[in-house]
Scaffold this active site. Structure first.
Site, PDB file in Angstrom:
ATOM      1  N   SER A 169     -65.022 -10.363 -38.515  1.00  0.00           N
ATOM      2  CA  SER A 169     -66.243 -11.155 -38.426  1.00  0.00           C
ATOM      3  C   SER A 169     -67.407 -10.306 -37.916  1.00  0.00           C
ATOM      4  O   SER A 169     -67.212  -9.412 -37.090  1.00  0.00           O
ATOM      5  CB  SER A 169     -66.004 -12.327 -37.461  1.00  0.00           C
ATOM      6  N   CYS A 214     -72.340  -8.997 -33.097  1.00  0.00           N
ATOM      7  CA  CYS A 214     -73.482  -8.264 -32.559  1.00  0.00           C
ATOM      8  C   CYS A 214     -73.051  -7.349 -31.418  1.00  0.00           C
ATOM      9  O   CYS A 214     -72.308  -7.760 -30.529  1.00  0.00           O
ATOM     10  CB  CYS A 214     -74.555  -9.234 -32.077  1.00  0.00           C
ATOM     11  N   ALA A 218     -74.891  -9.084 -37.410  1.00  0.00           N
ATOM     12  CA  ALA A 218     -76.176  -9.635 -37.856  1.00  0.00           C
ATOM     13  C   ALA A 218     -77.248  -8.552 -37.776  1.00  0.00           C
ATOM     14  O   ALA A 218     -77.506  -8.000 -36.710  1.00  0.00           O
ATOM     15  CB  ALA A 218     -76.564 -10.835 -37.000  1.00  0.00           C
ATOM     16  N   GLN A 260     -74.103  -8.486 -42.715  1.00  0.00           N
ATOM     17  CA  GLN A 260     -74.745  -9.789 -42.554  1.00  0.00           C
ATOM     18  C   GLN A 260     -76.221  -9.559 -42.244  1.00  0.00           C
ATOM     19  O   GLN A 260     -76.546  -8.881 -41.266  1.00  0.00           O
ATOM     20  CB  GLN A 260     -74.086 -10.578 -41.427  1.00  0.00           C
ATOM     21  N   TYR A 293     -80.078 -19.627 -36.109  1.00  0.00           N
ATOM     22  CA  TYR A 293     -81.096 -18.659 -36.505  1.00  0.00           C
ATOM     23  C   TYR A 293     -81.974 -19.235 -37.619  1.00  0.00           C
ATOM     24  O   TYR A 293     -81.818 -20.391 -38.002  1.00  0.00           O
ATOM     25  CB  TYR A 293     -80.438 -17.326 -36.861  1.00  0.00           C
ATOM     26  N   GLY A 308     -63.159 -12.323 -34.784  1.00  0.00           N
ATOM     27  CA  GLY A 308     -64.105 -11.516 -34.041  1.00  0.00           C
ATOM     28  C   GLY A 308     -63.524 -11.030 -32.733  1.00  0.00           C
ATOM     29  O   GLY A 308     -63.136  -9.875 -32.583  1.00  0.00           O
ATOM     30  N   ARG A 309     -63.435 -11.933 -31.754  1.00  0.00           N
ATOM     31  CA  ARG A 309     -62.933 -11.544 -30.435  1.00  0.00           C
ATOM     32  C   ARG A 309     -61.539 -10.947 -30.506  1.00  0.00           C
ATOM     33  O   ARG A 309     -61.182 -10.067 -29.721  1.00  0.00           O
ATOM     34  CB  ARG A 309     -62.931 -12.770 -29.506  1.00  0.00           C
TER      35      ARG A 309
END
Length: 376
Positions: A23, A26, A58, A103, A185, A325-326
């Protein structure tokens, strides 16, 4: 052993070796949008993971589209050159079947913010803040900057910024372009009535609120060759009365499909503060509902960490791919360990330098990490 998680899949024009996606995460560590040594280390580490697709964080389409001063960007020649340099190194160590995505994002009213470890609040007067913009003059929360209401000219500029960033990404060689249309966003702000209270053709009805996001998606698709995949991260729910719900998400996803999108990644929340009961896989039902009603490749994301949980999501047809992600920050070798847990070791290509870490060659590997509990 045959597993759903480690089976190949095709997303538009791109074939993935497995259903595992890194994923976008940032790092808040760029220098005026430019990738640096941190990004090279981070991406080279993920490059050898064995994930089918790795999506970069992102990445801002304009300088003032950044969330923070540390956000990655593709708005200048320097940004492009720096990221191209990092990607050469990352591709050099990645298995040849690895696919890469990026992304692209405009933070809108959530821009001009502190990095997470600095407090996450809006930048103060001594922190070099900048004017934010959005569909309406509604701040993201208490003590946040009030955004400038975007004019038609502003929307044209933003759309052109998405296209320009896309062209830079193509020159770098990405296989997948993902538009960030979630997490509060700018694109999400236009979609959500909680942030968009315009009275012109871009506000009010769902058709109007979708107008600008669909214009951006169509413009990016037009800029892409047929060989490059277009996806969007979208929201399944704002978790607040009066916000987006999954019925609107389905309509948006169908409209994206009509404009050439190849997949949607379904997440939730972020446009306003909301009470969310977070637990493993809490967003998967939204992805499953979208997949049921939209003939479009659908990705699930959010608190997916256990290999058996990920396998169950794919095997049951709730999603076509899963994004983690994590889990990758915690364990960059997650794919290797998942293959071992699911009996799919033959699916993994180990770098020869790390061959000795294979469990079959080192009995101690069985003791290195505790067995994860099964999550249905």
């Amino acid at each position: 052993m045959s597993t759903a998680l480690f089976s190949p899949t095709t997303v538009g024009p791109v074939t993935l070796a497995n259903r595992i996606v890194v994923s976008p995460m940032c790092q808040y560590s760029a220098d005026d949008g430019c990738a640096n040594d941190w990004h090279q280390m981070h991406l080279m580490q993920l490059a050898i993971s064995g994930a089918g697709l790795i999506v970069l964080e992102a990445t801002a389409t304009e300088r003032h589209a950044r969330i923070t001063h540390g956000c990655l960007g593709l708005y200048s020649d320097a940004n492009e050159a720096a990221l191209a340099h990092v990607m050469v190194a990352a591709r050099r160590v990645a298995p040849p079947q690895t696919r890469w995505g990026i992304q692209i994002n405009h933070a809108g009213r959530k821009a001009s913010a502190q990095r997470p470890w600095e407090g996450r609040a809006s930048l103060g007067p001594l922190e070099d803040p900048w004017q934010t913009e959005g569909p309406s003059a509604i701040a993201a929360g208490d003590h946040w900057h009030t955004p400038k209401v975007m004019t038609d000219a502003d929307m044209t500029r933003v759309l052109e910024g998405f296209v320009a960033a896309t062209r830079r990404a193509l020159r770098i060689g990405f296989d997948v372009i993902e538009i960030h249309a979630a997490h509060g966003y700018l694109i999400h702000q236009f979609l959500s009535p909680l942030a968009n209270q315009r009275t012109d053709q871009y506000g009010g009805s769902l058709e109007n609120r979708m107008r600008f996001p669909l214009e951006v998606a169509a413009a990016v698709r037009k800029a892409l060759p047929p060989s490059v995949c277009l996806g969007l991260r979208i929201t399944g729910s704002d978790w607040t009365h009066g916000g987006i719900d999954v019925t609107e998400t389905i309509q948006f996803a169908n409209a994206l499909k009509d404009r050439g999108a190849d997949y949607v990644c379904v997440t939730t929340g972020g446009v306003v503060n909301a009470r969310i009961a977070v637990e493993p896989g809490y967003q998967v039902p939204f992805a499953a509902t979208v997949k049921e009603h939209v003939k479009l490749h659908t990705r699930a994301v959010g608190m997916i960490a256990d290999p058996h949980q990920a396998e169950a999501i794919i095997a049951s047809g709730q999603a076509d791919t899963v994004a983690l992600g994590r889990a990758f920050l915690d364990d960059p070798r997650w794919v290797w360990h998942a293959a071992q847990s699911l009996g799919a070791e033959e699916s993994i290509v180990f770098p020869p330098q790390y061959e000795r870490s294979k469990p079959a060659l080192w009995a101690g590997a069985q003791l290195a990490r505790p067995a994860a509990a099964n999550v249905a």
